[in-house]
Design an enzyme around this catalytic site. Sequence first.
Site, PDB file in Angstrom:
ATOM      1  CB  ILE A 180      33.176  45.015  43.851  1.00  0.00           C
ATOM      2  CG1 ILE A 180      33.041  43.787  42.943  1.00  0.00           C
ATOM      3  CG2 ILE A 180      31.914  45.868  43.755  1.00  0.00           C
ATOM      4  CD1 ILE A 180      31.956  42.815  43.383  1.00  0.00           C
TER       5      ILE A 180
ATOM      6  CB  THR B  10      37.300  40.380  42.620  1.00  0.00           C
ATOM      7  OG1 THR B  10      36.554  39.384  43.335  1.00  0.00           O
ATOM      8  CG2 THR B  10      36.341  41.371  41.976  1.00  0.00           C
TER       9      THR B  10
ATOM     10  CE1 TYR C  14      30.704  35.364  50.139  1.00  0.00           C
ATOM     11  CE2 TYR C  14      29.300  34.032  48.709  1.00  0.00           C
ATOM     12  CZ  TYR C  14      29.990  35.206  48.958  1.00  0.00           C
ATOM     13  OH  TYR C  14      29.964  36.230  48.038  1.00  0.00           O
TER      14      TYR C  14
END
Length: 330
Positions: free
Chosen positions: A55, A245, A208
């Site tokens: 990104i 990604t 996370y």
Amino acid sequence: MSPLSAARAALRVYAVGAAVILAQLLRRCRGGFLEPVFPPRPDRVAIVTGGTDGIGYSTAKHLARLGMHVIIAGNNDSKAKQVVSKIKEETLNDKVEFLYCDLASMTSIRQFVQKFKMKKIPLHVLINNAGVMMVPQRKTRDGFEEHFGLNYLGHFLLTNLLLDTLKESGSPGHSARVVTVSSATHYVAELNMDDLQSSACYSPHAAYAQSKLALVLFTYHLQRLLAAEGSHVTANVVDPGVVNTDVYKHVFWATRLAKKLLGWLLFKTPDEGAWTSIYAAVTPELEGVGGHYLYNEKETKSLHVTYNQKLQQQLWSKSCEMTGVLDVTL
């Protein structure tokens, strides 16, 4: 966090990911994601963290295409020259460069800021994009849990060190902008102020998600501070969706398999994932507007607890203590 709580955290993260993927699939079946039209922004300067991959790379490329002077902040020296050359070639914009910045090291962050300020140029856009996802338990150079230390605390320090330049660069009708990339996982996150380092029982999923929740709280508090002093700087937070990604190397094997086989259909492309960041950085619709959570180029509600100003303040003060930043809100 107990082992049972860690398992629940993983289930919640994968559940929210599945929900986002389903929504993206439905949208793709109904016509897909249409690229927004962004206005040219010559004579503007942007910093993009993590701009050599995914990104971040797409964000840097599109900003360069709009005529901006783009500085990629990253720790991939070996890839930097190739990335910069490729963006210059694709955009016909020579104002693209790389400066080394390891967000897992406060020393490196401070050195990056020093090198940038030596250029004596303005800064109109800061995009806090870099991050790691569900990595095994390990620490940054300063001893912080990696998700919290790199994803959140590194950007907290970087932003605060660049605020003076952002304030000098913003002007009435042409605000400087801080754009921070969070994720839908913040909706299932919990912020444990007594154990921000996830040391009691480590869960990569919970760590996370917590880092992404912290980024939302940080953005909202930053915007309140900026508005209170009347500065021409705004802060917004964006959700890119589930994007194809390389950050998924540590996720559950079934998720990696689904990405490999069906990523082209279920996941956004890096360009599609970057559009909301670019929108927040350049659209006239957000001139002077901050404190928003943006998804698919539209404002949406974040988790209810993110609007808790007391929690915002607590996290901010703790972050100042951890980074050595002066807490001006005390």
